[in-house]
Design a protein around this motif. Sequence first.
Motif, PDB file in Angstrom:
ATOM      1  N   LEU A 111      15.206  -7.169  -2.118  1.00  0.00           N
ATOM      2  CA  LEU A 111      15.672  -5.870  -2.445  1.00  0.00           C
ATOM      3  C   LEU A 111      16.638  -5.596  -3.612  1.00  0.00           C
ATOM      4  O   LEU A 111      16.179  -4.501  -4.223  1.00  0.00           O
ATOM      5  CB  LEU A 111      17.061  -5.722  -1.113  1.00  0.00           C
ATOM      6  CG  LEU A 111      16.610  -5.605   0.167  1.00  0.00           C
ATOM      7  CD1 LEU A 111      17.556  -5.500   1.207  1.00  0.00           C
ATOM      8  CD2 LEU A 111      15.569  -4.329   0.600  1.00  0.00           C
ATOM      9  N   LEU A 132      13.630  -4.816  -6.136  1.00  0.00           N
ATOM     10  CA  LEU A 132      13.090  -3.259  -5.812  1.00  0.00           C
ATOM     11  C   LEU A 132      14.068  -2.417  -6.422  1.00  0.00           C
ATOM     12  O   LEU A 132      13.749  -1.257  -6.981  1.00  0.00           O
ATOM     13  CB  LEU A 132      13.091  -3.301  -4.345  1.00  0.00           C
ATOM     14  CG  LEU A 132      12.720  -1.754  -3.784  1.00  0.00           C
ATOM     15  CD1 LEU A 132      11.246  -1.361  -4.284  1.00  0.00           C
ATOM     16  CD2 LEU A 132      12.698  -1.645  -2.185  1.00  0.00           C
ATOM     17  N   GLY A 143       9.850  -8.204  -9.425  1.00  0.00           N
ATOM     18  CA  GLY A 143       9.993  -7.125  -9.515  1.00  0.00           C
ATOM     19  C   GLY A 143       8.670  -6.048  -9.365  1.00  0.00           C
ATOM     20  O   GLY A 143       8.377  -5.267  -8.507  1.00  0.00           O
ATOM     21  N   VAL A 195       7.206  -6.585  -5.689  1.00  0.00           N
ATOM     22  CA  VAL A 195       7.835  -5.779  -4.983  1.00  0.00           C
ATOM     23  C   VAL A 195       7.680  -4.171  -5.029  1.00  0.00           C
ATOM     24  O   VAL A 195       7.214  -3.616  -4.002  1.00  0.00           O
ATOM     25  CB  VAL A 195       9.423  -6.081  -5.003  1.00  0.00           C
ATOM     26  CG1 VAL A 195      10.161  -5.092  -3.772  1.00  0.00           C
ATOM     27  CG2 VAL A 195       9.557  -7.486  -4.535  1.00  0.00           C
ATOM     28  N   ARG A 196       7.522  -3.725  -6.038  1.00  0.00           N
ATOM     29  CA  ARG A 196       7.546  -2.404  -6.343  1.00  0.00           C
ATOM     30  C   ARG A 196       5.863  -1.992  -6.184  1.00  0.00           C
ATOM     31  O   ARG A 196       5.673  -0.703  -5.698  1.00  0.00           O
ATOM     32  CB  ARG A 196       7.870  -1.908  -7.817  1.00  0.00           C
ATOM     33  CG  ARG A 196       9.251  -1.992  -8.261  1.00  0.00           C
ATOM     34  CD  ARG A 196       9.872  -1.444  -9.368  1.00  0.00           C
ATOM     35  NE  ARG A 196       9.436  -2.282 -10.534  1.00  0.00           N
ATOM     36  CZ  ARG A 196      10.223  -3.292 -11.069  1.00  0.00           C
ATOM     37  NH1 ARG A 196      11.109  -3.687 -10.383  1.00  0.00           N
ATOM     38  NH2 ARG A 196       9.544  -4.128 -11.918  1.00  0.00           N
ATOM     39  N   VAL A 202       5.565  -2.024  -2.230  1.00  0.00           N
ATOM     40  CA  VAL A 202       5.728  -0.688  -1.647  1.00  0.00           C
ATOM     41  C   VAL A 202       5.029   0.455  -2.035  1.00  0.00           C
ATOM     42  O   VAL A 202       4.808   1.341  -0.981  1.00  0.00           O
ATOM     43  CB  VAL A 202       7.418  -0.622  -2.415  1.00  0.00           C
ATOM     44  CG1 VAL A 202       7.899   0.988  -1.785  1.00  0.00           C
ATOM     45  CG2 VAL A 202       8.524  -1.582  -1.985  1.00  0.00           C
TER      46      VAL A 202
END
Length: 417
Positions: free
Chosen positions: A105, A108, A264, A267-268, A271
Motif C-alpha cells: 500500500l 501504491l 512501486g 504495484v501501480r 492496479v
Amino acid sequence: MSRLQRVRENFKRAYESGRDSVRLAREDSHTEPDAEVEFAPPPPEPDEVHHSTSSRDDAEVPHSLRIAAAWGWRLIVVGLVGWALLRFVGIISVVVIPLAVSLLLSALLAPAVGWLRRLRLPPSLATFFVLICGLAAVAGTLTLVITQFVNGLPQLTEGATAGIRTIQEWAKTGPLHLSDDQVNQAIDNAQDWINSNTASLTSTGIATAATVFEVLTGAVLVLFSTFFFLRDGRKIWRFIVRLFPVNARWSLADAGDASWVTLGAYVRATVLVAFIDAVGIGIALVILDIPFPFPLAALVFLGAFIPIVGASISGAVAVLVALVDQGWVIALIVLGAVILVQQVEGHILQPLIMGRAVAIHPLAVIVGIASGVVLAGIIGALIAVPLIAVLNTGVRRLARRRPEVPPSAVVVAGGGT
C-alpha cells in the motif's frame, strides 16, 4: 700383553662382530624378498601444496570432489538458515503479513503523498489525507458491492433453481438417459455428503470466527504501518542501513532504492492492469444483462493482483453466474469475453505497462505463486510476485560493480538523520 694391544684386540673383535651381523642381514634379505617391500619407507611428501588446499592431505583429494564438497556444505548452511527464517516468519506471521501488505500500500500511495508534500503540506497531514481518501474509496466500493449482491440475490436464487431443473431434464433426455430414480439417488447422495460434512464445515466456521480478532488486529497494524511507512519510510530505511558495516552501506542503500522503485512500478502497473480487466469484463456483463455486474467486476479487479491465475479464476466465477442465470449460450459468450480480455492483458498491457523494469519470466511467476500459496495461502500468492521482483532488482544491483561513493552520501556517515 700391553694395554695398547688389548685395546686393539677389542676394536678388532667389534669390527668382525659388526661385519658378521651385516653379512647375516644380507643373507636374511635374500631368503625373505618381501621384507624389503613390506618395511619400505613411505614416499616423500610433496614439497609444495596446491593453492586451493590447506594441507597435504587435501592435495590427495580430487579437485572436483573438493569443489563439490565446498558447494555442498555451503548449500546446507544456506538451507538451514532459510528453513530457520521461514519457521521464524511462520511464527510471527500475524505481524509479517500486515507489514507486507503495508509495504504494498505504501508503494501504491507514495506518489500521492509526495505530490501533497511538494505543495508544502506537512508530512503527517499529507499522509493522513491520503489514507483517509483511500479508506473512503475502499469503504464505498465494499458498500456498493454488498448492496448489489443483496439486491440481486433473489434473482440469482431463482436462476440457480431453474438451472438445476434444466440439468435434471438434460440428465433424463440427454445422452445419459437417466431415470427419475437415478436422478433422485444422485440428489440424495449429494445431500447425504453435505450432512456428513456439516461437522467439519461448522468447525471451519468456528475456527474462522476465532480469527476475527487476529484479522482486526492485522487491519489496525496495516493502517499504522502504512501511515509511518509513508511519513518516515526513508528515515526507517536509513536507520536499517546504518546497522550494517560501513563498506556495505552504500551498496545496500543503492539496492534498496532500486528495489523500492521496482516495487512501486509493479504495484501501480498491476492496479492499472487490474482496472482495465475489470472494466472490460464488467462492460461485457452489463451488455449481456448478467446479474451482479459490479461485484463480479470488483472480483476480477481483486483477482488480477495474482498474476496469470487470479483473473482467470475470477472470470470463471462470472462464467458460472452467466451459466446459471442465462444458459450455456450466454455463458460461452462471457467465456469468450474473458479470454479476449486475458489475451489483451497478456500480449499488450503487461509488456506495455510493466516494462522491462519488473519483467519476470512466467515460470518464475508460476513457481512463486505456487510456493506462496503453500506457505501463506492467498496472502502468499498476493505478495509472492512483488517479492520476486524486488529480490530480482536488489540482487542484480548488489551483484554488479559497486559504484563510487559520492562525497555527500548520507548513508555512509556514522550519525545524523
